[in-house]
Enzyme design. Structure first.
Site, PDB file in Angstrom:
ATOM      1  N   ASP A  90      -9.646   1.202  -4.707  1.00  0.00           N
ATOM      2  CA  ASP A  90      -8.038   1.165  -3.224  1.00  0.00           C
ATOM      3  C   ASP A  90      -7.742   2.261  -3.901  1.00  0.00           C
ATOM      4  OD1 ASP A  90      -6.107   0.108  -1.686  1.00  0.00           O
ATOM      5  OD2 ASP A  90      -7.143  -1.667  -1.656  1.00  0.00           O
ATOM      6  N   ASN A  97      -6.192   3.471   8.038  1.00  0.00           N
ATOM      7  CA  ASN A  97      -5.669   2.944   6.759  1.00  0.00           C
ATOM      8  C   ASN A  97      -4.890   3.808   5.873  1.00  0.00           C
ATOM      9  OD1 ASN A  97      -6.695   0.874   5.094  1.00  0.00           O
ATOM     10  ND2 ASN A  97      -7.841   2.133   3.520  1.00  0.00           N
ATOM     11  N   ASN A 152     -10.351   4.899   1.321  1.00  0.00           N
ATOM     12  CA  ASN A 152      -9.071   4.540   0.558  1.00  0.00           C
ATOM     13  C   ASN A 152      -9.327   5.891   0.036  1.00  0.00           C
ATOM     14  OD1 ASN A 152      -7.294   2.799   0.732  1.00  0.00           O
ATOM     15  ND2 ASN A 152      -8.995   1.132   0.678  1.00  0.00           N
ATOM     16  N   GLU A 161       1.134  -0.947  -0.209  1.00  0.00           N
ATOM     17  CA  GLU A 161      -0.066  -0.021   0.052  1.00  0.00           C
ATOM     18  C   GLU A 161       0.948   1.298   0.029  1.00  0.00           C
ATOM     19  OE1 GLU A 161      -3.025   1.670  -0.118  1.00  0.00           O
ATOM     20  OE2 GLU A 161      -3.968  -0.269  -0.075  1.00  0.00           O
ATOM     21  N   ARG A 176      -8.517   1.458  13.038  1.00  0.00           N
ATOM     22  CA  ARG A 176      -7.359   2.105  12.725  1.00  0.00           C
ATOM     23  C   ARG A 176      -7.270   2.690  11.586  1.00  0.00           C
ATOM     24  NH1 ARG A 176      -5.949  -0.641   7.881  1.00  0.00           N
ATOM     25  NH2 ARG A 176      -6.918  -1.727   7.449  1.00  0.00           N
TER      26      ARG A 176
END
Length: 297
Positions: free
Chosen positions: A203, A99, A155, A15, A97
């Site tokens: 994404d 991202n 995302n 990522e 969390r």
């Protein structure tokens, strides 16, 4: 456009790939593998460093080194050195969390959150709610919440030259455009520009020199789609991996599109038949990119 395997990284979830022009090197994170990569396309030189927790994003700093999103905190880091905590965007939501994360054109660092979908060993954990939001972290460490906590898997972050901010919610299969006010440091007036696109799910993304968005189509999409800021499809680059996750333009003239990928949740049988999953992919002929902004703090 032609895609090729550039480096067999074997990432669980590659990522947040970025290009460092000074080093002529790519940096990206492997969330599930808890590591940060450095790869030099010109020589094939590769190095990787362990992270103390799941690394979720990475950006360049104007003063050198990097700003890194971990599972809960944002930290400063230099290769081979310790991570120094800088900010904690959601201290009240222990089950969330970080991202997506990216340095904005004004030198701030934007991160987005989601319900944690990872067990401590990196295996999948079921999600039950939409609790993600977007946050802006300024160079002093001040954290500002920019949206309600209403997103599933956050995302894509991209800023257009005409004042729009582009963002995506993966399970919704939607890409959004907000009005971005750089003076007020706010986003508003969200509208959906891409919905239900038939190739995978959205994404990570990057902007190119023509102010269009290159969006990785994860969960079997096996492609990177190029959209205008109004959501019109301009091109589709086919890939030799099925779960592309993030992309950036790199190389001396920013003319190669580099794409990370994942092997998260894939069976042993699928990986045996498709060993390239989790690799770094390079695409020639996609156009040209723009330099990454640098965090000013």
């Amino acid at each position: 456009m032609k895609a090729r395997i550039e480096y067999a990284a074997g990432d669980i979830v590659g990522e947040s790939i970025i290009w460092s022009g000074e080093e002529e090197a790519l940096y990206w994170v492997d969330i599930g593998g808890k590591r940060i990569h450095r790869y030099v396309p010109g020589s094939g030189e590769h190095a990787a460093w362990p992270a103390p927790d799941f690394p979720t994003s990475i950006g360049l700093r104007a003063s050198g080194g990097f700003i890194v999103g971990l599972r809960r905190e944002v930290a400063f880091w230099r290769p081979g050195e310790a991570f120094e905590t800088f900010a904690v965007p959601e201290p009240d939501l222990a089950d969330n969390r970080l991202n997506e994360g990216r340095v904005a054109p004004d030198g701030s660092f934007w991160v987005a959150t989601m319900q944690n979908n990872l067990n401590p060993d990196g295996s999948p954990r079921a999600m039950e709610r939409k609790s993600g939001a977007i946050y802006r972290i300024d160079p002093t460490g001040t954290v500002t919440q920019l949206t309600p906590r209403e997103y599933g898997i956050t995302n894509t972050m991209g800023w257009t030259r005409d004042g729009r901010f582009l963002f995506a919610d993966t399970p919704e299969n939607e890409i959004y455009a907000f009005a971005y006010d750089p003076a007020a440091r706010t986003i508003s007036d969200r509208r959906t520009i891409v919905s239900g696109f038939e190739r995978g799910l959205p994404d990570g993304s990057c902007m190119d020199a023509e102010d269009t968005l290159w969006n990785c189509r994860v969960v079997g999409g096996a492609s990177v789609a190029r959209f205008t800021a109004d959501g019109a499809l301009l091109a589709l680059a086919e890939l030799p991996v099925t779960w592309p996750t993030s992309c950036t333009f790199g190389g001396p003239d920013l003319s190669t599109l580099y794409v990370t990928s994942a092997r998260f949740t894939m069976s042993a049988e699928h990986l045996a038949a498709n060993p390239a999953e989790g690799s770094l992919v390079a695409i020639d002929g996609a156009g040209a990119g723009v330099p990454e902004p640098r965090f000013a703090g």
